[in-house]
Design a protein around this motif. Structure first.
Motif, PDB file in Angstrom:
ATOM      1  N   GLU A   1       1.322 -51.420  -7.494  1.00 33.77           N
ATOM      2  CA  GLU A   1       1.473 -50.809  -8.818  1.00 33.77           C
ATOM      3  C   GLU A   1       1.724 -49.319  -8.750  1.00 33.77           C
ATOM      4  O   GLU A   1       2.432 -48.762  -9.577  1.00 33.77           O
ATOM      5  CB  GLU A   1       0.231 -51.081  -9.673  1.00 33.77           C
ATOM      6  N   ASN A   2       1.136 -48.661  -7.761  1.00 31.66           N
ATOM      7  CA  ASN A   2       1.274 -47.208  -7.648  1.00 31.66           C
ATOM      8  C   ASN A   2       2.368 -46.802  -6.668  1.00 31.66           C
ATOM      9  O   ASN A   2       2.415 -45.654  -6.236  1.00 31.66           O
ATOM     10  CB  ASN A   2      -0.061 -46.587  -7.237  1.00 31.66           C
ATOM     11  N   TYR A   3       3.266 -47.730  -6.343  1.00 36.08           N
ATOM     12  CA  TYR A   3       4.321 -47.407  -5.383  1.00 36.08           C
ATOM     13  C   TYR A   3       5.146 -46.209  -5.853  1.00 36.08           C
ATOM     14  O   TYR A   3       5.527 -46.115  -7.013  1.00 36.08           O
ATOM     15  CB  TYR A   3       5.270 -48.590  -5.162  1.00 36.08           C
ATOM     16  N   SER A   4       5.386 -45.312  -4.927  1.00 31.13           N
ATOM     17  CA  SER A   4       6.360 -44.245  -5.146  1.00 31.13           C
ATOM     18  C   SER A   4       6.961 -43.922  -3.785  1.00 31.13           C
ATOM     19  O   SER A   4       6.295 -44.076  -2.752  1.00 31.13           O
ATOM     20  CB  SER A   4       5.722 -42.990  -5.764  1.00 31.13           C
ATOM     21  N   GLN A   5       8.194 -43.486  -3.790  1.00 32.31           N
ATOM     22  CA  GLN A   5       8.830 -43.125  -2.528  1.00 32.31           C
ATOM     23  C   GLN A   5       8.108 -41.957  -1.868  1.00 32.31           C
ATOM     24  O   GLN A   5       8.009 -41.905  -0.649  1.00 32.31           O
ATOM     25  CB  GLN A   5      10.306 -42.801  -2.745  1.00 32.31           C
ATOM     26  N   GLU A   6       7.595 -41.044  -2.670  1.00 29.74           N
ATOM     27  CA  GLU A   6       6.883 -39.896  -2.119  1.00 29.74           C
ATOM     28  C   GLU A   6       5.625 -40.331  -1.372  1.00 29.74           C
ATOM     29  O   GLU A   6       5.339 -39.854  -0.275  1.00 29.74           O
ATOM     30  CB  GLU A   6       6.516 -38.889  -3.226  1.00 29.74           C
ATOM     31  N   LEU A   7       4.853 -41.247  -1.967  1.00 33.58           N
ATOM     32  CA  LEU A   7       3.623 -41.720  -1.342  1.00 33.58           C
ATOM     33  C   LEU A   7       3.922 -42.544  -0.089  1.00 33.58           C
ATOM     34  O   LEU A   7       3.189 -42.489   0.892  1.00 33.58           O
ATOM     35  CB  LEU A   7       2.800 -42.541  -2.346  1.00 33.58           C
ATOM     36  N   MET A   8       5.029 -43.267  -0.098  1.00 34.68           N
ATOM     37  CA  MET A   8       5.388 -44.117   1.049  1.00 34.68           C
ATOM     38  C   MET A   8       6.057 -43.318   2.168  1.00 34.68           C
ATOM     39  O   MET A   8       6.026 -43.737   3.331  1.00 34.68           O
ATOM     40  CB  MET A   8       6.309 -45.249   0.574  1.00 34.68           C
ATOM     41  N   SER A   9       6.644 -42.183   1.857  1.00 34.71           N
ATOM     42  CA  SER A   9       7.404 -41.404   2.845  1.00 34.71           C
ATOM     43  C   SER A   9       6.555 -40.996   4.034  1.00 34.71           C
ATOM     44  O   SER A   9       5.376 -40.695   3.898  1.00 34.71           O
ATOM     45  CB  SER A   9       7.962 -40.131   2.200  1.00 34.71           C
ATOM     46  N   GLY A  10       7.200 -40.978   5.188  1.00 35.09           N
ATOM     47  CA  GLY A  10       6.554 -40.479   6.388  1.00 35.09           C
ATOM     48  C   GLY A  10       6.246 -41.560   7.394  1.00 35.09           C
ATOM     49  O   GLY A  10       6.689 -42.698   7.282  1.00 35.09           O
TER      50      GLY A  10
ATOM     51  N   ASP B   1       8.723 -45.017  10.504  1.00 36.47           N
ATOM     52  CA  ASP B   1       8.953 -43.854   9.661  1.00 36.47           C
ATOM     53  C   ASP B   1       9.772 -44.310   8.464  1.00 36.47           C
ATOM     54  O   ASP B   1      10.825 -44.929   8.627  1.00 36.47           O
ATOM     55  CB  ASP B   1       9.699 -42.778  10.456  1.00 36.47           C
ATOM     56  N   PHE B   2       9.277 -44.031   7.269  1.00 40.40           N
ATOM     57  CA  PHE B   2       9.940 -44.410   6.024  1.00 40.40           C
ATOM     58  C   PHE B   2      10.586 -43.170   5.427  1.00 40.40           C
ATOM     59  O   PHE B   2       9.894 -42.195   5.128  1.00 40.40           O
ATOM     60  CB  PHE B   2       8.901 -44.992   5.054  1.00 40.40           C
TER      61      PHE B   2
END
Length: 183
Positions: A23-32, A58-59
Motif C-alpha cells: 500500500e505504501n509503495y513508492s519508487q523513492e522508498l524502493m530505490s537503492g 539495486d532498484f
C-alpha cells in the motif's frame, strides 16, 4: 478412465498469484540497494542464483519503469566470482505502482510478473512468478533488507505473514542467506 486423467491433469495446473503491491509503495522508498536475507524459490525461479551467496539487488527507477540489477558471488563470499544480471521492470497492464513485468533479453513479452508486496524503511518482500504452457509455474519470494545484518526478529515476523498467504504454492523450503563477509 479418460475423464479421471483429464481432471487430474487439470487439478495439477498452477497459476501465478497476483498479489496487490504494498500500500505504501513508492519508487523513492524502493530505490537503492537491497540485501537478500531469505527466500522461497522454485528451481526454475532461481536458476541464476544456484550456488550463489551474498545476493542482493539495486532498484533504479526510470520514469514509471525501473531497472533491477542483481548481484551475487558464486560459492564463496570472499573468493567467489561475481555474477550479475540486469532486468527491466515495466508497469503491469493495470499500471499499479509496485506491480511490474520483468524482462530480460530472452523473455517473451510482456515478461515475468514482478511485485513489491511489502515495503517499509528497512524491509521489502518481492514476489515474482512465471506461468508455463505445461501448467507449471516458477516463482520466488525474496525477503530483502537495507542492511546486510538486520533485525532477524523482523524476518521471522515477515515469514509468518507470508506463510498465511498462498504465495508459496508448491511448498518450497524457506532458505536463509548469510551476508557475513560479503561486503
Amino acid at each position: 478412465m479418460k475423464t479421471l486423467l483429464f481432471l487430474t491433469a487439470g487439478a495439477l495446473a498452477l497459476q501465478c498469484s497476483h498479489p496487490l503491491a504494498a500500500e505504501n509503495y513508492s519508487q523513492e522508498l524502493m530505490s537503492g540497494f537491497w540485501y537478500e536475507q531469505a527466500r522461497y524459490q522454485t528451481v526454475g525461479g532461481g536458476l541464476f542464483q544456484l550456488g550463489s551467496v551474498c545476493s542482493g539487488f539495486d532498484f533504479k527507477p526510470i520514469g514509471s519503469s525501473a531497472r533491477v540489477s542483481y548481484t551475487s558471488r558464486k560459492q564463496d563470499p570472499i573468493e567467489g566470482r561475481w555474477s550479475n544480471i540486469t532486468g527491466r521492470l515495466d508497469p503491469n497492464d493495470e499500471m499499479v505502482d509496485g506491480n511490474f513485468y520483468q524482462s530480460f533479453p530472452w523473455n517473451d513479452p510482456p515478461g515475468i510478473s514482478w511485485n513489491v508486496i511489502y515495503l517499509d524503511e528497512d524491509w521489502a518482500i518481492e514476489y515474482d512468478c512465471d506461468e508455463h504452457e505445461n501448467g507449471s509455474i516458477d516463482y520466488c519470494i525474496h525477503f530483502v533488507s537495507r542492511v546486510p545484518e538486520p533485525d532477524m526478529d523482523e524476518l521471522v515476523r515477515l515469514k509468518e505473514w507470508i506463510d498465511t498467504t498462498e504465495l508459496n504454492a508448491v511448498d518450497r523450503p524457506f532458505v536463509e542467506e548469510s551476508q557475513t563477509d560479503c561486503w
